[in-house]
Design a protein around this motif. Structure first.
Motif, PDB file in Angstrom:
ATOM      1  N   GLU A  22       0.927  -0.949  -0.117  1.00 34.75           N
ATOM      2  CA  GLU A  22       0.042   0.284  -0.118  1.00 34.75           C
ATOM      3  C   GLU A  22       1.016   1.401  -0.084  1.00 34.75           C
ATOM      4  O   GLU A  22       0.432   1.935  -0.958  1.00 34.75           O
ATOM      5  N   LEU A  23       2.178   1.349   0.803  1.00 31.01           N
ATOM      6  CA  LEU A  23       3.016   2.756   1.319  1.00 31.01           C
ATOM      7  C   LEU A  23       3.764   2.644  -0.295  1.00 31.01           C
ATOM      8  O   LEU A  23       4.106   3.747  -0.494  1.00 31.01           O
ATOM      9  N   GLY A  24       4.131   1.398  -0.493  1.00 35.98           N
ATOM     10  CA  GLY A  24       5.031   1.046  -1.667  1.00 35.98           C
ATOM     11  C   GLY A  24       4.857   2.459  -3.218  1.00 35.98           C
ATOM     12  O   GLY A  24       5.123   2.236  -3.859  1.00 35.98           O
ATOM     13  N   SER A  25       3.200   1.756  -2.929  1.00 34.49           N
ATOM     14  CA  SER A  25       2.774   1.656  -4.326  1.00 34.49           C
ATOM     15  C   SER A  25       2.439   3.212  -4.844  1.00 34.49           C
ATOM     16  O   SER A  25       2.394   4.077  -5.748  1.00 34.49           O
ATOM     17  N   GLN A  26       2.321   4.044  -3.272  1.00 31.54           N
ATOM     18  CA  GLN A  26       2.785   5.669  -3.012  1.00 31.54           C
ATOM     19  C   GLN A  26       4.444   5.807  -4.047  1.00 31.54           C
ATOM     20  O   GLN A  26       3.991   7.684  -4.245  1.00 31.54           O
ATOM     21  N   ARG A  27       4.817   5.503  -3.281  1.00 32.38           N
ATOM     22  CA  ARG A  27       5.974   5.896  -3.417  1.00 32.38           C
ATOM     23  C   ARG A  27       7.348   5.629  -4.478  1.00 32.38           C
ATOM     24  O   ARG A  27       7.886   6.609  -4.572  1.00 32.38           O
ATOM     25  N   GLU A  28       6.862   4.382  -5.155  1.00 34.77           N
ATOM     26  CA  GLU A  28       7.765   4.155  -6.549  1.00 34.77           C
ATOM     27  C   GLU A  28       7.248   4.020  -7.606  1.00 34.77           C
ATOM     28  O   GLU A  28       6.184   3.766  -7.588  1.00 34.77           O
ATOM     29  N   ARG A  29       8.360   4.009  -8.638  1.00 36.82           N
ATOM     30  CA  ARG A  29       7.997   3.681  -9.639  1.00 36.82           C
ATOM     31  C   ARG A  29       8.514   2.420 -10.679  1.00 36.82           C
ATOM     32  O   ARG A  29       9.115   2.577 -10.897  1.00 36.82           O
ATOM     33  N   TYR A  30       7.498   1.840 -10.736  1.00 34.44           N
ATOM     34  CA  TYR A  30       8.010   0.195 -10.652  1.00 34.44           C
ATOM     35  C   TYR A  30       7.164   0.303 -12.790  1.00 34.44           C
ATOM     36  O   TYR A  30       5.735   0.107 -12.697  1.00 34.44           O
ATOM     37  N   GLU A  31       7.971   0.333 -13.916  1.00 34.60           N
ATOM     38  CA  GLU A  31       7.950   0.628 -15.123  1.00 34.60           C
ATOM     39  C   GLU A  31       9.035  -0.354 -15.592  1.00 34.60           C
ATOM     40  O   GLU A  31      10.336   0.587 -14.966  1.00 34.60           O
ATOM     41  N   GLU A  32       7.667  -0.511 -17.006  1.00 31.56           N
ATOM     42  CA  GLU A  32       9.496  -0.909 -17.486  1.00 31.56           C
ATOM     43  C   GLU A  32       9.863   0.361 -18.705  1.00 31.56           C
ATOM     44  O   GLU A  32       8.333   0.506 -19.832  1.00 31.56           O
ATOM     45  N   PRO A  33      11.035   0.908 -19.469  1.00 35.43           N
ATOM     46  CA  PRO A  33      11.964   0.452 -18.447  1.00 35.43           C
ATOM     47  C   PRO A  33      12.233   1.186 -16.918  1.00 35.43           C
ATOM     48  O   PRO A  33      11.290   2.503 -17.075  1.00 35.43           O
ATOM     49  N   LEU A  34      13.131   0.944 -16.362  1.00 39.28           N
ATOM     50  CA  LEU A  34      13.162   1.680 -14.934  1.00 39.28           C
ATOM     51  C   LEU A  34      13.490   3.294 -14.975  1.00 39.28           C
ATOM     52  O   LEU A  34      13.966   2.870 -15.710  1.00 39.28           O
ATOM     53  N   PRO A  35      12.844   3.993 -14.050  1.00 42.18           N
ATOM     54  CA  PRO A  35      13.687   4.837 -14.211  1.00 42.18           C
ATOM     55  C   PRO A  35      15.492   5.309 -13.488  1.00 42.18           C
ATOM     56  O   PRO A  35      15.802   4.394 -12.784  1.00 42.18           O
ATOM     57  N   ASP A  36      15.748   6.168 -14.745  1.00 41.52           N
ATOM     58  CA  ASP A  36      17.587   6.318 -14.337  1.00 41.52           C
ATOM     59  C   ASP A  36      17.784   6.664 -13.173  1.00 41.52           C
ATOM     60  O   ASP A  36      18.527   6.077 -12.350  1.00 41.52           O
ATOM     61  N   ASP A  37      16.402   6.763 -12.227  1.00 40.77           N
ATOM     62  CA  ASP A  37      16.734   7.720 -10.484  1.00 40.77           C
ATOM     63  C   ASP A  37      17.393   5.806  -9.957  1.00 40.77           C
ATOM     64  O   ASP A  37      17.572   5.622  -8.875  1.00 40.77           O
ATOM     65  N   TYR A  38      16.614   4.538 -10.294  1.00 40.76           N
ATOM     66  CA  TYR A  38      16.905   3.458  -9.824  1.00 40.76           C
ATOM     67  C   TYR A  38      18.258   2.765  -9.481  1.00 40.76           C
ATOM     68  O   TYR A  38      19.166   2.566  -8.776  1.00 40.76           O
ATOM     69  N   TYR A  39      19.037   2.984 -10.972  1.00 35.65           N
ATOM     70  CA  TYR A  39      20.099   3.365 -11.362  1.00 35.65           C
ATOM     71  C   TYR A  39      21.006   3.886 -10.883  1.00 35.65           C
ATOM     72  O   TYR A  39      22.251   3.313 -10.080  1.00 35.65           O
ATOM     73  N   GLU A  40      20.824   5.124 -10.784  1.00 35.34           N
ATOM     74  CA  GLU A  40      22.071   5.903 -10.066  1.00 35.34           C
ATOM     75  C   GLU A  40      21.954   5.914  -8.669  1.00 35.34           C
ATOM     76  O   GLU A  40      23.315   5.785  -7.768  1.00 35.34           O
ATOM     77  N   ALA A  41      21.345   5.618  -7.744  1.00 35.81           N
ATOM     78  CA  ALA A  41      21.257   5.072  -6.456  1.00 35.81           C
ATOM     79  C   ALA A  41      21.533   3.846  -5.888  1.00 35.81           C
ATOM     80  O   ALA A  41      22.894   3.944  -5.530  1.00 35.81           O
ATOM     81  N   PHE A  42      21.186   2.974  -6.787  1.00 32.80           N
ATOM     82  CA  PHE A  42      22.145   2.117  -7.513  1.00 32.80           C
ATOM     83  C   PHE A  42      23.651   0.946  -7.348  1.00 32.80           C
ATOM     84  O   PHE A  42      24.658   0.992  -6.241  1.00 32.80           O
ATOM     85  N   THR A  43      23.923   2.605  -7.906  1.00 26.78           N
ATOM     86  CA  THR A  43      25.800   2.609  -8.385  1.00 26.78           C
ATOM     87  C   THR A  43      26.293   3.912  -6.930  1.00 26.78           C
ATOM     88  O   THR A  43      27.400   2.917  -6.627  1.00 26.78           O
ATOM     89  N   ALA A  44      25.028   4.037  -6.339  1.00 28.45           N
ATOM     90  CA  ALA A  44      25.840   5.543  -5.357  1.00 28.45           C
ATOM     91  C   ALA A  44      25.586   3.969  -3.969  1.00 28.45           C
ATOM     92  O   ALA A  44      26.871   4.184  -3.264  1.00 28.45           O
ATOM     93  N   ILE A  45      25.005   3.205  -3.979  1.00 27.96           N
ATOM     94  CA  ILE A  45      24.922   2.419  -2.919  1.00 27.96           C
ATOM     95  C   ILE A  45      26.481   1.183  -2.793  1.00 27.96           C
ATOM     96  O   ILE A  45      26.576   1.143  -2.008  1.00 27.96           O
TER      97      ILE A  45
END
Length: 149
Positions: A22-45
């Protein structure tokens, strides 16, 4: 069940888990292709020492994840602490011990890193999560606050 650190090829499945409540569906953007923000965040992690996403699998199926960050600090006589965030278990696998196993894995890593405590924050709306964390021994010892931009 087995565990491993996430790699970039896992991002689509991780974001699917993050968005699947319920909360994640409001906060995240699960789509194809994934938004670049997720790749950038993963690189930083990956670039930050002590920061990782731990995945739980049953066979080849991703069934849970969490982010574990080891934080060095000066407080408490220079004690390191571990922060757990982004905990999710695939809805088809809830109630089967996946979350508990993920936490045991994360706590074992924190101990191996010589952390003196493990901490987390949890949304006040997540009553089931609060009961789960209490059952694992976590105490609501502090009041958390966030400033969201």
């Amino acid at each position: 069940m087995n565990f491993r650190k996430a790699n970039e090829e896992d991002l689509q499945a991780i974001v699917r888990l993050l968005a699947d409540d319920e909360l994640g569906s409001q906060r995240e953007r699960y789509e194809e292709p994934l938004p670049d923000d997720y790749y950038e965040a993963f690189t930083a992690i990956k670039a930050q020492v002590g920061n990782q996403i731990i995945l739980a699998f049953e066979g080849q199926t991703l069934i849970g994840c969490l982010q574990l960050t080891i934080i060095p600090g000066l407080a408490r006589q220079g004690m390191k602490r571990a922060q757990i965030e982004g905990v999710r278990v695939d809805r088809r696998y809830r109630g089967r011990g996946v979350g508990e196993a993920l936490f045991k894995e994360a706590i074992a890593i924190a101990k191996s890193e010589e952390c003196g405590l493990v901490q987390l924050t949890t949304d006040k709306q997540r009553d089931d999560a609060h009961r789960f964390y209490n059952r694992l021994g976590f105490l609501a010892s502090h009041e958390g606050m966030k400033l969201i931009f």
